[in-house]
Motif scaffolding. Structure first.
Motif, PDB file in Angstrom:
ATOM      1  N   SER A  87      10.661  -2.186   0.134  1.00 41.57           N
ATOM      2  CA  SER A  87       9.917  -2.813  -0.967  1.00 41.57           C
ATOM      3  C   SER A  87      10.011  -4.326  -0.902  1.00 41.57           C
ATOM      4  O   SER A  87       9.038  -5.025  -1.122  1.00 41.57           O
ATOM      5  CB  SER A  87      10.498  -2.425  -2.319  1.00 41.57           C
ATOM      6  N   SER A 128       6.715  -6.662  -0.329  1.00 41.52           N
ATOM      7  CA  SER A 128       6.193  -7.574  -1.351  1.00 41.52           C
ATOM      8  C   SER A 128       6.476  -9.034  -0.995  1.00 41.52           C
ATOM      9  O   SER A 128       6.192  -9.935  -1.776  1.00 41.52           O
ATOM     10  CB  SER A 128       6.797  -7.225  -2.715  1.00 41.52           C
ATOM     11  N   VAL A 155       1.458   6.447  -1.601  1.00 44.66           N
ATOM     12  CA  VAL A 155       1.545   5.861  -2.945  1.00 44.66           C
ATOM     13  C   VAL A 155       1.374   4.344  -2.809  1.00 44.66           C
ATOM     14  O   VAL A 155       1.513   3.799  -1.704  1.00 44.66           O
ATOM     15  CB  VAL A 155       2.918   6.174  -3.605  1.00 44.66           C
ATOM     16  N   PRO A 156       1.074   3.654  -3.915  1.00 43.96           N
ATOM     17  CA  PRO A 156       1.056   2.185  -3.816  1.00 43.96           C
ATOM     18  C   PRO A 156       2.398   1.726  -3.252  1.00 43.96           C
ATOM     19  O   PRO A 156       3.447   2.239  -3.680  1.00 43.96           O
ATOM     20  CB  PRO A 156       0.859   1.742  -5.269  1.00 43.96           C
ATOM     21  N   PRO A 157       2.401   0.793  -2.288  1.00 41.42           N
ATOM     22  CA  PRO A 157       3.638   0.484  -1.559  1.00 41.42           C
ATOM     23  C   PRO A 157       4.861   0.225  -2.433  1.00 41.42           C
ATOM     24  O   PRO A 157       5.969   0.648  -2.089  1.00 41.42           O
ATOM     25  CB  PRO A 157       3.259  -0.752  -0.737  1.00 41.42           C
ATOM     26  N   ARG A 198       5.775   1.654  -4.964  1.00 46.09           N
ATOM     27  CA  ARG A 198       6.330   2.893  -5.517  1.00 46.09           C
ATOM     28  C   ARG A 198       7.107   3.713  -4.483  1.00 46.09           C
ATOM     29  O   ARG A 198       7.559   4.817  -4.778  1.00 46.09           O
ATOM     30  CB  ARG A 198       5.207   3.784  -6.100  1.00 46.09           C
ATOM     31  N   ASP A 242       2.842   0.818   4.150  1.00 46.97           N
ATOM     32  CA  ASP A 242       1.565   1.032   3.450  1.00 46.97           C
ATOM     33  C   ASP A 242       1.671   2.187   2.456  1.00 46.97           C
ATOM     34  O   ASP A 242       0.669   2.672   1.945  1.00 46.97           O
ATOM     35  CB  ASP A 242       0.400   1.224   4.441  1.00 46.97           C
ATOM     36  N   GLY A 243       2.894   2.644   2.186  1.00 50.78           N
ATOM     37  CA  GLY A 243       3.114   3.664   1.153  1.00 50.78           C
ATOM     38  C   GLY A 243       2.935   5.103   1.630  1.00 50.78           C
ATOM     39  O   GLY A 243       3.023   6.037   0.839  1.00 50.78           O
ATOM     40  N   ASN A 244       2.697   5.283   2.925  1.00 52.58           N
ATOM     41  CA  ASN A 244       2.380   6.612   3.472  1.00 52.58           C
ATOM     42  C   ASN A 244       3.656   7.279   4.020  1.00 52.58           C
ATOM     43  O   ASN A 244       4.215   6.848   5.024  1.00 52.58           O
ATOM     44  CB  ASN A 244       1.345   6.411   4.583  1.00 52.58           C
ATOM     45  N   GLN A 275      -0.563   7.266  -8.949  1.00 49.63           N
ATOM     46  CA  GLN A 275      -1.887   6.791  -8.508  1.00 49.63           C
ATOM     47  C   GLN A 275      -1.994   6.681  -6.995  1.00 49.63           C
ATOM     48  O   GLN A 275      -2.574   5.741  -6.453  1.00 49.63           O
ATOM     49  CB  GLN A 275      -2.226   5.468  -9.165  1.00 49.63           C
ATOM     50  N   GLY A 276      -1.408   7.661  -6.322  1.00 47.67           N
ATOM     51  CA  GLY A 276      -1.495   7.721  -4.871  1.00 47.67           C
ATOM     52  C   GLY A 276      -2.503   8.770  -4.437  1.00 47.67           C
ATOM     53  O   GLY A 276      -3.385   9.162  -5.201  1.00 47.67           O
ATOM     54  N   SER A 277      -2.339   9.251  -3.207  1.00 44.57           N
ATOM     55  CA  SER A 277      -3.250  10.269  -2.670  1.00 44.57           C
ATOM     56  C   SER A 277      -2.444  11.351  -1.954  1.00 44.57           C
ATOM     57  O   SER A 277      -1.392  11.063  -1.361  1.00 44.57           O
ATOM     58  CB  SER A 277      -4.239   9.634  -1.693  1.00 44.57           C
TER      59      SER A 277
END
Ligand code: 2HG
Ligand code: ZN
Length: 460
Positions: A239, A243, A345-347, A349, A376-378, A408-410
């Protein structure tokens, strides 16, 4: 399904010598991809050489209503190239030429059967760079990458396959050959059919030629491997990097289960028993990357890394990436029927989703290995189950997906829906978006001959 007997000679005439595979033993490799536990036999495999041959096959399929399933190298992980309703597999091993590398315009024109790593190497020899880098780059094909919109290791800085596709030649299920996009970086002429086809999992059209965007090869690449005592500390380091003001081209997180699996697969101890690993890499002018990699090393140390190693040369970089690319095969060797997901997910998170997955694993008494493209949150969550644990594992999958959607991810960052996630698509996109998707499918494939049984549940 059984094809009408008269079709085989027709196909043999259309596709020429060596163009049709019919011997049962030779059909066997086309029954599966890398999706654990999924296999279905095709009636025949055809190996086209041109778009016109693909169009002829699809016209026959339209006339006789049999399924056609496009296939690259079969490295997919959601069942995209498995002929679940039988019919023909359309395999691109005879359409594997790099047709052109347009150096002044930084573009490549390729056939769908080109191996991704071969294009990467060819353009690199000319000082150019094709950034999308699926972990299976030495085996997977560009056509398959386009069908699934493959992501991979460099998406954090460079994006995914769709960001490099400028245009396509596509054969529609009814046999018309169309061209989408152009050899330009800009193009807003009409609907963006290129983006519609990319990631459509071989359900809307068959890609027969691809125009790809290239970049200049970065002057230098620096790689770092950091070890941590536990995954939560490593996730916090991810994280901080994600960021921060340096954008790495790769930022991978690997938990202890994945580390142990690769160490035993490659028969080497690289971690001294560490509980988690981060691999990160920067690229750009040498004057910038040496400072950047030192800064990232410092961020890892401050975040609690127990050891940080900077690769000194290309050999060391290759060893680090070999370790990373071996995770998936290593886990398969231990549990061939594992359930692997590619949630995103958004990175910021990432620490939350890792903590949540660990709790879900504990609650259900399951071993869930986590690794992947954390920058990249994957994250690839791999449930290493025994067959008797399957009902519990399926509950765990539902809970993981629910957590991802709350954040709010995929449910799928890069492997696609295929058959394995079809039951969950509605949960993510909602009933109306699902209906809109089905209307698009019906408009382009009114007879449902192209890769049926994928993305949408049969009963829906
Ligand atoms: C990777 O990143 C692949 O290694 C495979 O996407 C992931 O097996 C998996 O879960
Ligand atoms: Zn991946």
């Amino acid at each position: 399904m059984t094809l009408p007997a008269a079709l085989r000679p027709l196909l043999e005439t259309t596709l020429g010598p060596g163009g049709v595979i019919a011997v049962p033993a030779a059909l066997e490799p086309y029954e599966r991809d890398e999706t654990p536990g999924l296999a279905a036999a095709p009636d025949l495999v055809v190996l086209p050489r041109t778009a016109a041959e693909v169009a002829a096959v699809l016209r026959l399929a339209t006339e006789h209503r049999f399924p056609v399933v496009p296939r690259g190298a079969g490295t997919g992980m959601s069942g995209g190239s498995v002929p679940v309703r039988g019919g023909l597999v359309l395999s691109f091993e005879r359409m594997n030429r790099i047709l052109e590398i347009d150096e002044p315009n930084r573009m490549a024109v390729v056939e769908p059967g080109v191996i991704t790593g071969d294009l990467q190497a060819e353009v690199a020899s000319r000082g150019l760079f094709y950034p999308p880098d699926p972990a299976s780059h030495q085996f997977c094909t560009l056509g398959g990458n386009i069908a699934e919109c493959a992501g991979g290791l460099r998406a954090v800085k460079y994006g995914v396959t769709r960001d490099y596709v400028l245009g396509l030649e596509v054969v529609l299920p009814t046999g018309e050959i169309i061209e989408t996009g152009s050899r330009t970086l800009k193009n807003v002429a009409g609907y963006d059919l290129t983006r519609l086809i990319v990631g459509s999992e071989g359900t809307l059209g068959v890609v027969t030629r691809i125009i790809l965007r290239l970049l200049p090869q970065p002057e230098s690449v620096r790689t770092l491997q950091a070890l941590f005592s536990d995954i939560r500390t490593a996730a916090r380091a991810v994280s901080r990097i994600a960021s921060g003001r340096i954008l790495p081209r790769a930022l991978e997180l690997i938990d202890s289960g994945a580390i142990r699996a690769v160490e035993s697969f490659l028969k080497q101890d690289v971690s001294g028993g560490a509980g988690a690993m981060i691999i990160t890499e920067v690229d750009g002018p040498a004057t910038a990357t040496s400072g950047e990699i030192e800064t990232l090393a410092e961020v890892c140390r401050e975040a609690g890394a127990v050891s940080v190693k900077l690769a000194r040369d290309k050999d060391e970089q290759d060893r680090i990436w070999k370790f990373r690319r071996s995770i998936s095969p290593a886990l398969y060797t231990i549990k061939p029927r594992k359930i692997n997901e590619d949630i995103v997910v958004p990175p910021a998170r990432v620490p939350d989703i890792i903590a949540e997955v660990q709790e879900i694993a504990k609650r259900h008494g399951l071993l869930i290995v986590c690794f992947g493209h954390a920058g990249d949150g994957n994250i690839h969550t791999n449930i290493m189950l025994e067959e008797s644990e399957r009902p519990r594992a399926e509950l765990a999958v539902q809970e993981i997906f629910a957590a991802v959607l709350r954040m709010q991810g995929s449910i799928s960052g890069e492997h696609g829906i295929g058959t394995s996630k079809a039951a969950y698509l509605r949960l993510e996109v909602g009933a109306q978006a699902l209906e809109a998707m089905k209307r698009i499918k019906l408009a382009l494939d009114p007879n449902n001959i192209l890769n049926p049984g994928k993305i949408f549940l049969s009963a829906e």
